[in-house]
Structures are given as C-alpha cells and as structure tokens.
Motif scaffolding. Structure first.
Motif, mmCIF file in Angstrom:
data_model
loop_
_atom_site.group_PDB
_atom_site.id
_atom_site.type_symbol
_atom_site.label_atom_id
_atom_site.label_comp_id
_atom_site.label_asym_id
_atom_site.label_seq_id
_atom_site.Cartn_x
_atom_site.Cartn_y
_atom_site.Cartn_z
ATOM 1 N N ASP A 167 64.018 64.965 73.538
ATOM 2 C CA ASP A 167 63.368 64.768 74.637
ATOM 3 C C ASP A 167 62.014 65.256 74.741
ATOM 4 O OD1 ASP A 167 62.865 63.957 77.353
ATOM 5 O OD2 ASP A 167 63.916 65.558 78.385
ATOM 6 N N THR A 170 59.886 64.999 78.321
ATOM 7 C CA THR A 170 60.012 66.298 79.490
ATOM 8 C C THR A 170 59.132 67.277 78.870
ATOM 9 O OG1 THR A 170 62.175 65.532 80.170
ATOM 10 C CG2 THR A 170 61.520 68.089 80.231
ATOM 11 N N LEU A 171 59.166 67.548 77.472
ATOM 12 C CA LEU A 171 57.978 68.551 77.071
ATOM 13 C C LEU A 171 56.543 68.249 77.088
ATOM 14 C CD1 LEU A 171 57.384 71.051 75.269
ATOM 15 C CD2 LEU A 171 58.045 69.616 73.168
ATOM 16 N N SER A 231 63.341 70.859 73.119
ATOM 17 C CA SER A 231 63.497 69.822 74.183
ATOM 18 C C SER A 231 64.494 68.626 73.925
ATOM 19 C CB SER A 231 62.230 69.237 74.785
ATOM 20 O OG SER A 231 62.723 68.727 76.104
ATOM 21 N N SER A 254 66.513 73.662 75.516
ATOM 22 C CA SER A 254 67.553 72.749 76.546
ATOM 23 C C SER A 254 68.916 73.397 76.352
ATOM 24 C CB SER A 254 67.477 71.214 76.294
ATOM 25 O OG SER A 254 66.364 70.909 76.463
ATOM 26 N N LEU A 280 60.675 74.119 82.647
ATOM 27 C CA LEU A 280 60.178 74.344 81.458
ATOM 28 C C LEU A 280 58.722 74.903 81.471
ATOM 29 C CD1 LEU A 280 60.410 74.390 78.331
ATOM 30 C CD2 LEU A 280 60.120 72.043 78.280
#
Length: 327
Positions: A167, A170-171, A231, A254, A280
C-alpha cells in the motif's frame, strides 16, 4: 541423512526434469534421491500437476512450507484469498498422510487449521543476524552513497508502485501529511525494489531504488534510514520487518496477517490500521518529535530476532521436524 533434502522451489530445474521423464518419482530416483524427504515451498505456477505431487507424496515424506493462504484458496492466482472451496486434488494433497505442513506464523497456522483441520508445524522465518545487525547510520549511508545528514523513511517491496498486496499510496499520503507538520524536520521517503526514479516534494525527496539481491547492501540501506514503514494490504511474515528489527531500525507496520506476531502486538514496533494515512502520519510525527520514543521497542525487537528468528533457530526447527517425520 538430514542434509539429503530436495527442494521443489526451482521451477526451471523441475520443468527440465519433467520434460526428460514423465514419471516424476522415477526422475527423483534417477538423480540419486532414493531415500529421505522432499521439502516444498511456493507451488504457485509450478509445471507439476497435483497428480504429480500426489505420486510424490505416495513415495516420499513431504514437508510443505506455506507462505500465504494460496493452499486453502479456491483461486489459484491469489495468494491471500483463502476463501471458497479448496479444489479436490489440492485438498487431497494437503490431507495426504505423508504431507506435513509448516507455517512461519500462528496467524497462518490457525487459518490453515480452521479450513483443513490439519495442524501445521510452526517454523518461524530466520534471517542472517550477522548481516542484518545494528550499524552506524553515517557509515551505512556512505557505503550506499547516501547523505548521512538527511532523515529517511524506508519502504521495502518488490515493484512497490504496482504491487497489489502493498500500500504505497497510503504511505505517500501519510508521508506528505507528516512532512507538512514537521516542515524542515521532515523525512525523505525511499522505496527499495522498483524502477529507479526521484521526485522532489517541497524540501524532501521521494526516491525509488532498484531491486537488490545482495543482503549486505540491503542491510546497509536499512541502517542508513531512521525508520522502516511496512504499509501493506495483505501479508504473513515479511522478511523486511525482521531485517529492520535485526538492524535495530524502528518499524511501523500495517496490522494485518502475522505482522502483529513479529511486532509483539506493538511491544516491538508500531502497528497502524490498514489504509489509514492520518494514523500513520501521526506515528511518524510522534517518532520524529520524541527522540527516545523508539529505543525500548527496538531493543525488544532486536532480542526477538536474535532468539527466535536467526538462521540457526530456523535450521534447528526444521531439523527437528525432519527427524520426527523420518524416525
């Protein structure tokens, strides 16, 4: 002989051998493997059929190390599906009395047992703790040609830009939010394992480094960074987390799959919800503003790797399994 182990994880080798002789058990005998056991790993995309594997299990003891949920999935293309009915031949092989399953996490062990009622052995992954060990950020940075004065977050994944199980999006969002809060105290973001590129975001850099298969180079890159973030959407027991733990580099990850076991439910690292860039980012900011925030957890993480995840620990666990099977 405990060293007489044949691994079926070399696709090209087995493709060539299978073309030479359709009777796979005779092929194994012809290369000098008349007694002992066979250790299987990933069977995704193998040229051997389930009938081939069932014939092998009729003739030899088999250890099958499961690295994901593919074995209990109805979909042969998705290693983290784990849903639907297990195809008949695959189920027959799993339940064959000569087939002994092993998993690296209790998370995966539980799911295999729930679906098959066959309990796998638990054999945790091991890493080379003489290579993945604590090191100086300054020396490590110079070794791999990076600026030791810059603060870096590291993300390790094969093809991170398009990996369906990780992912990166998202990071990146969390990194941008955190850097907006931290301003000049923010981080560069490095990804190891993709197509090389560099982008500048205000005063910080987003870089993708090429894949490295050299453990010492990977260890140096880890030690050149301040924080490793994993992530991900699906995972079992990522080696990159263990490698960072061995280097005593803090880890945020995660909370999926077996990751909580590696990080001891937060005692050896930081767990965040999947697809939650705000949470995060909050952890990144907290890490950056609290100089002693990570020391206790990295100490716990390092001790866990040394005692439970060394190569010798994994070797001894497998040798114990082999001994019981062949006794």
């Amino acid at each position: 002989d405990r060293s007489n182990i044949f691994e079926l994880n070399k696709k090209r080798f087995w493709k060539n051998m299978y073309q030479l002789k359709p009777d796979i058990t005779s092929t194994i005998n012809d290369v000098g493997f008349a007694n002992g056991l066979i250790h299987l790993h990933n069977l995704h995309g193998m040229d051997l059929t389930w009938d081939d594997l069932l014939r092998i299990a009729d003739r030899f003891p088999v250890v099958w190390t499961l690295h994901d949920l593919w074995a209990i999935s109805s979909n042969d293309q998705h290693p983290y599906n784990g849903t639907g009915s297990i195809p008949t031949k695959k189920r027959q092989f799993i339940l064959h009395p000569n087939v002994h399953l092993s998993t690296p996490t209790q998370w995966l062990q539980d799911r295999i047992y729930q679906k098959t009622k066959k309990l796998p052995w638990l054999v945790k992954y091991g890493i080379d703790t003489e290579v993945f060990c604590p090191g100086s950020k300054e020396i490590a940075s110079k070794t791999v040609g990076l600026d030791p004065t810059r603060k870096r977050i590291l993300f390790l994944a094969k093809n991170p830009e398009r990996n369906p199980y990780k992912d990166l999006n998202t990071l990146i969002k969390a990194w941008e939010i955190a850097n907006d809060n931290l301003d000049s105290n923010g981080y560069d973001l490095y990804c190891l394992g993709g197509t090389p590129s560099t982008e500048k975001c205000k005063d910080h850099y987003f870089k993708i480094l090429p894949v490295s298969t050299i453990d010492r180079e990977i260890a140096a890159i880890i030690n050149s960074c301040d924080l490793v973030i994993h992530s991900t959407l699906n995972d079992n027991s990522p080696l990159s987390i263990l490698e960072a733990m061995g280097c005593k580099v803090p880890v945020i990850a995660s909370s999926v799959g077996g990751i909580h076991e590696l990080l001891l439910s937060g005692k050896a690292g930081w767990l965040v919800q999947v697809k939650n860039p705000d949470q995060l980012a909050q952890e990144i900011v907290r890490f950056a503003t609290g100089p002693r925030y990570h020391e206790q957890k990295t100490d716990v993480a390092y001790k866990k790797v040394i005692t439970e995840h060394s190569l010798s620990a994994m070797r001894d666990a497998y040798l114990g399994l082999y001994a019981q099977i062949t006794a």
